[in-house]
Design a protein around this motif. Structure first.
Motif, PDB file in Angstrom:
ATOM      1  N   UNK A 166      17.087  30.754  19.295  1.00 37.86           N
ATOM      2  CA  UNK A 166      18.268  30.935  20.149  1.00 37.86           C
ATOM      3  C   UNK A 166      18.912  29.593  20.476  1.00 37.86           C
ATOM      4  N   UNK A 167      18.089  28.557  20.676  1.00 32.24           N
ATOM      5  CA  UNK A 167      18.641  27.227  20.941  1.00 32.24           C
ATOM      6  C   UNK A 167      19.337  26.665  19.711  1.00 32.24           C
ATOM      7  N   UNK A 168      18.802  26.952  18.529  1.00 28.00           N
ATOM      8  CA  UNK A 168      19.447  26.486  17.304  1.00 28.00           C
ATOM      9  C   UNK A 168      20.750  27.252  17.056  1.00 28.00           C
ATOM     10  N   UNK A 169      20.793  28.523  17.446  1.00 25.36           N
ATOM     11  CA  UNK A 169      22.041  29.284  17.361  1.00 25.36           C
ATOM     12  C   UNK A 169      23.074  28.669  18.303  1.00 25.36           C
ATOM     13  N   UNK A 170      22.653  28.350  19.521  1.00 20.62           N
ATOM     14  CA  UNK A 170      23.549  27.698  20.480  1.00 20.62           C
ATOM     15  C   UNK A 170      24.052  26.367  19.930  1.00 20.62           C
ATOM     16  N   UNK A 171      23.138  25.574  19.393  1.00 23.80           N
ATOM     17  CA  UNK A 171      23.516  24.267  18.845  1.00 23.80           C
ATOM     18  C   UNK A 171      24.527  24.425  17.714  1.00 23.80           C
ATOM     19  N   UNK A 172      24.252  25.337  16.789  1.00 23.51           N
ATOM     20  CA  UNK A 172      25.162  25.550  15.654  1.00 23.51           C
ATOM     21  C   UNK A 172      26.521  26.049  16.121  1.00 23.51           C
ATOM     22  N   UNK A 207      19.743  18.251  18.883  1.00 20.97           N
ATOM     23  CA  UNK A 207      20.983  17.468  18.939  1.00 20.97           C
ATOM     24  C   UNK A 207      20.879  16.161  18.167  1.00 20.97           C
ATOM     25  N   UNK A 208      22.024  15.695  17.694  1.00 15.44           N
ATOM     26  CA  UNK A 208      22.163  14.366  17.094  1.00 15.44           C
ATOM     27  C   UNK A 208      23.618  13.936  17.272  1.00 15.44           C
ATOM     28  N   UNK A 209      24.010  12.848  16.613  1.00 16.21           N
ATOM     29  CA  UNK A 209      25.368  12.335  16.833  1.00 16.21           C
ATOM     30  C   UNK A 209      26.460  13.309  16.386  1.00 16.21           C
ATOM     31  N   UNK A 210      26.151  14.203  15.444  1.00 13.12           N
ATOM     32  CA  UNK A 210      27.168  15.163  14.993  1.00 13.12           C
ATOM     33  C   UNK A 210      27.548  16.140  16.099  1.00 13.12           C
ATOM     34  N   UNK A 211      26.659  16.324  17.081  1.00 16.04           N
ATOM     35  CA  UNK A 211      26.909  17.293  18.153  1.00 16.04           C
ATOM     36  C   UNK A 211      27.736  16.693  19.288  1.00 16.04           C
TER      37      UNK A 211
END
Length: 276
Positions: A166-172, A207-211
Motif C-alpha cells: 500500500x505504501x508503494x502504491x501511494x509512492x507510485x 522515496x528518493x530524489x525522483x519523488x
C-alpha cells in the motif's frame, strides 16, 4: 461491469503514459535535480530519505491503530453485507464481484476527495499553522485513502506485505506522471512475487530524489497562497482558498485513481475466475 470491461478500462488508463510527452521544463527540472543530488554527500542523502521512509512507516502504523480507521473498517464490512449477508471478515470482501467492489471503493474515494478539498480550502486562508501542517496532513490523508481502497478490496493493510504494498502504491501514485509507468510495472512484479501476507521479501526503500517533485509542488502551492491571501473578496481570501482546495483535490484524485486501478487489477488477476 465485467472483469473484461474493467481490464479494458485499466489498459486504456495505462495508455496515458504512452501518450505523455515531457515538456522542456520537466526535462530541465530532471537535469537540474540530477546535478543537484550528484553533489550531495551519499550518506547524508541516504539518511534523509531513510528518515522520510520511516515517517511513512510510522504514519501508516498510526493510522491503522487509530479508532477512526477501526470504525472505517467496520463501515466497509457493513457496506459489503448489503451485497452478501455472509461477509464476516475483511477477506470475505473478495467474494464480491469487481463492479460491487468498485462501487464501494468509489464511496471511499468521494469522501477522500471531499476531505482534501475542505482541508485545502482551510489552508488557503493563509494561516501559518495551517500552512505548516498542510504537507504532512495531505500525506496522511492520501496514505489513508490508499489504505481504505485496499481494505475495500479485502486486504488487511496491517500485514507486513500489504503494508509495504500500500505504501508503494501511494509512492507510485504521487510520482510525476512521466515516472509512473515504471513504478506501475514494478508493482505488477510485486504481485507476481507475492508468497505470504506476513512476509515481505522485496526492497523496503520508498522515496528518493525522483519523488521530491511532489513536496516541491506543495511548497509552490503554499507560496501562491501567501501571494494571494491578502486579496480579500467578501471578507475571505477566496483566490488563495481556491488554489489550496483545487491543489489538494487534484492530488487526492490522482492518488485514489491510481490506487483504484491497482486494486482492480490485483483483484482480477487473483480472483478473476471466481468473481466473473
Amino acid at each position: 461491469m465485467s472483469n473484461e470491461r474493467v481490464m479494458k478500462d485499466i489498459q486504456a488508463w495505462e495508455k496515458q503514459w504512452e501518450d505523455y510527452q515531457s515538456t522542456d521544463f520537466t526535462v530541465l527540472y530532471d537535469q537540474w535535480m540530477k546535478r543537484s543530488f550528484r553533489n550531495v554527500n551519499p550518506k547524508a542523502k541516504q539518511t534523509f530519505f531513510n528518515q522520510f521512509d520511516q515517517w511513512l512507516f510510522h504514519t501508516h502504523a498510526y493510522i491503522q491503530g487509530s479508532a477512526f480507521q477501526t470504525e472505517a473498517r467496520q463501515r466497509i464490512l457493513t457496506s459489503g453485507r448489503i451485497f452478501r449477508s455472509d461477509i464476516e471478515y475483511l477477506e470475505d470482501m473478495r467474494k464480491l464481484p469487481i463492479d460491487q467492489l468498485t462501487y464501494l471503493a468509489h464511496q471511499q474515494i468521494a469522501k477522500g476527495k471531499l476531505y482534501s478539498f475542505a482541508q485545502g480550502g482551510l489552508t488557503g486562508t493563509g494561516g501559518w499553522l495551517l500552512l505548516g501542517i498542510d504537507f504532512p496532513l495531505m500525506m496522511i490523508m492520501n496514505v489513508r485513502a490508499v489504505q481504505l481502497i485496499g481494505l475495500t478490496f479485502g486486504y488487511e493493510i496491517n500485514h507486513p506485505y500489504e503494508m509495504m504494498l500500500s505504501l508503494k502504491v501511494f509512492h507510485a501514485a504521487t510520482l510525476p506522471k512521466r515516472l509512473q509507468k515504471e513504478a506501475w510495472e514494478e508493482l505488477k512484479v510485486e504481485l507476481s512475487n507475492h508468497t505470504s501476507p506476513f512476509i515481505y521479501e522485496g526492497d523496503e526503500k520508498l522515496t528518493d530524489e525522483t519523488w521530491l517533485e511532489q513536496p516541491i509542488k506543495q511548497g509552490m502551492k503554499s507560496l501562491f497562497i501567501l501571494m494571494f491571501r491578502k486579496k480579500i473578496i467578501q471578507g475571505l481570501p477566496l483566490v488563495s482558498m481556491v488554489i489550496g482546495a483545487n491543489a489538494n483535490y487534484q492530488l487526492t484524485k490522482q492518488v485514489t485513481s491510481f490506487a483504484l486501478r491497482f486494486y482492480q487489477y490485483r483483484h482480477i488477476k487473483e480472483y478473476g475466475d471466481f468473481s466473473s
